[in-house]
Design an enzyme around this catalytic site. Structure first.
Site, PDB file in Angstrom:
ATOM      1  N   SER A  39     -10.292   1.348   2.545  1.00 43.01           N
ATOM      2  CA  SER A  39     -10.623   0.432   1.819  1.00 43.01           C
ATOM      3  C   SER A  39      -9.835   0.746   0.508  1.00 43.01           C
ATOM      4  CB  SER A  39     -11.868   0.994   1.459  1.00 43.01           C
ATOM      5  OG  SER A  39     -12.660  -0.055   0.241  1.00 43.01           O
ATOM      6  N   SER A  71       0.865  -1.200   0.082  1.00 44.38           N
ATOM      7  CA  SER A  71       0.149  -0.101  -0.043  1.00 44.38           C
ATOM      8  C   SER A  71       0.727   1.361   0.254  1.00 44.38           C
ATOM      9  CB  SER A  71      -0.923  -0.009   1.178  1.00 44.38           C
ATOM     10  OG  SER A  71      -2.146  -0.776   0.869  1.00 44.38           O
TER      11      SER A  71
END
Length: 401
Positions: A215, A118
């Protein structure tokens, strides 16, 4: 996607299951003290008796960062740990602990490539914000402005979700990753629209703008907006606007179907369930991460990226200020901006970065406003809170040392 692309803020948003890690192997046990130094040499010994002995003893002892990496291997069962630490003057030390391959016992490559999960979101956010600065995207424009009619579902309407809410995880969109299993992720190529379609089968987690909720779906949509506005693949825009611009020589967006890691790297391992055996997950199709988690890089390149970003070399001042405007994210002091997090340091102040997980690897780190930088990578995702905290502690020691 469970832990594998679950984000840089995973430990703030959910408790980690599983028992304490087992010791990985005898080879890992004997290799925990391996360290490689980069530009900084150890201090020279003094010629004056006890002072010389004291200096020599200090030089022989592992420093705080090395001790932290050793702990991750010895106590938390990480096959390998790597770190790159940059001081205010730009001088760099690189560290390794453990073994690069549990089967062969090979050394950990110094500053080896890893999947950065991420941390990719920070790159995607920079591209979006560059386009904001160019007047091609509006932060407070709705998703439907760029992708009309695409985002619809139970409690979900792209006419009510803004670009800012995507980048800050305040859209209320559901997560797609928890609905895909490990082996499917590992072996299957996903188109970005497939990832979005998985998410849209489920109802919204919250009303847009009402709460923070991590998310990966948000960043898939951000990537689709980049492609719609520019008419070019996200990977090309990221390469042109960031990677080549600031000279990230070991960072790339894997091509469709590319399952290997191009340069020297430690093997990555994954447990599922949390108390199950380690499985080699080095080779995998990373497309399930896409704009949210597909990049490969090194600790040193991540330091270079976040340093350039915070120094204003990638964004105009107005867009960098927007990126650094944060909301609370969990209870640990973590705050989330637009693809950028801040976390408190034990020595005062905060550091800015992101962090990331993908099956086989976890990376954590960032930079301070006064120019210190550190990134730490381990070759399996921690499955308990103690190990997760030890990775964060390693970053804190590196930045506060």
């Amino acid at each position: 996607m469970r832990a594998q692309i679950r984000q840089g803020s995973r430990s703030s948003t959910r408790q980690q299951g599983g028992r304490r890690r087992r010791a990985v192997s005898a080879a890992a046990g004997v290799a925990i003290g391996v360290m490689t130094l980069g530009a900084l040499a150890p201090p020279a010994a003094s010629a004056f008796g006890s002072a010389a002995a004291s200096t020599a003893a200090a030089a022989a002892r592992p420093d705080a960062v090395q001790q932290a990496l050793n702990t991750l291997v010895r106590d938390d069962g990480m096959p390998a740990a790597l770190a790159s630490v940059q001081d205010r003057n730009g001088r760099t030390r690189t560290y390794t602990a453990g073994v690069g391959d549990l089967t062969t016992g090979s050394k950990v490559p110094r500053d080896g490539q890893v999947r950065i999960g991420s941390n990719t979101k920070a790159f995607t956010a920079v591209v979006v914000l560059q386009l904001v600065g160019e007047g091609k995207i509006g932060l407070d424009a709705t998703v439907d402005t760029y992708l009309p009619g695409l985002v619809r579902g139970e409690g979900i309407d792209g006419r009510r979700i803004t670009v800012r809410q995507l980048l800050q995880h305040t859209s209320g969109l559901p997560e797609y990753g928890i609905h895909v299993d490990d082996d499917e992720i590992r072996n299957r190529y996903f188109e970005p629209r497939e990832l979005l379609d998985i998410a849209l089968r489920y109802k919204a987690d919250a009303e847009p703008g009402t709460t923070w909720g991590y998310s990966n779906t948000n960043y898939v949509l951000a990537g689709l907006i980049v492609q719609k506005v520019t008419g070019r693949p996200l990977a090309e825009e990221m390469d042109r606007r960031i990677i080549k611009r600031i000279g990230l020589r070991h960072t790339y967006f894997p091509a469709p179907g590319e399952m290997t890691i191009r340069e020297p790297h430690p093997q990555g391992y994954h447990r599922n369930p949390a108390d199950g055996p380690l499985r080699d997950f080095t080779e995998m199709d990373p497309s399930a991460g896409w704009a949210a988690g597909q990049l490969i890089s090194t600790n040193s390149d991540l330091n270079r990226f976040f340093t350039a970003l915070l120094a204003g070399h990638l964004l105009p001042a107005d867009q960098l200020a927007e990126m650094r405007t944060t909301v609370p994210a969990g209870t640990s002091g973590l705050r989330y901006g637009l693809g950028l997090t801040s976390r408190p340091l034990s020595c005062g102040g905060v550091y800015w970065g992101h962090g990331g997980d993908i099956a086989g690897y976890e990376t954590r780190g960032g930079v301070t406003d006064d120019g210190r930088a550190a990134n730490v990578a381990v070759t399996t995702i921690p499955t308990d809170e103690a190990a997760t905290q030890h990775v964060k502690d390693a970053v804190d020691r590196a930045l506060c040392g």
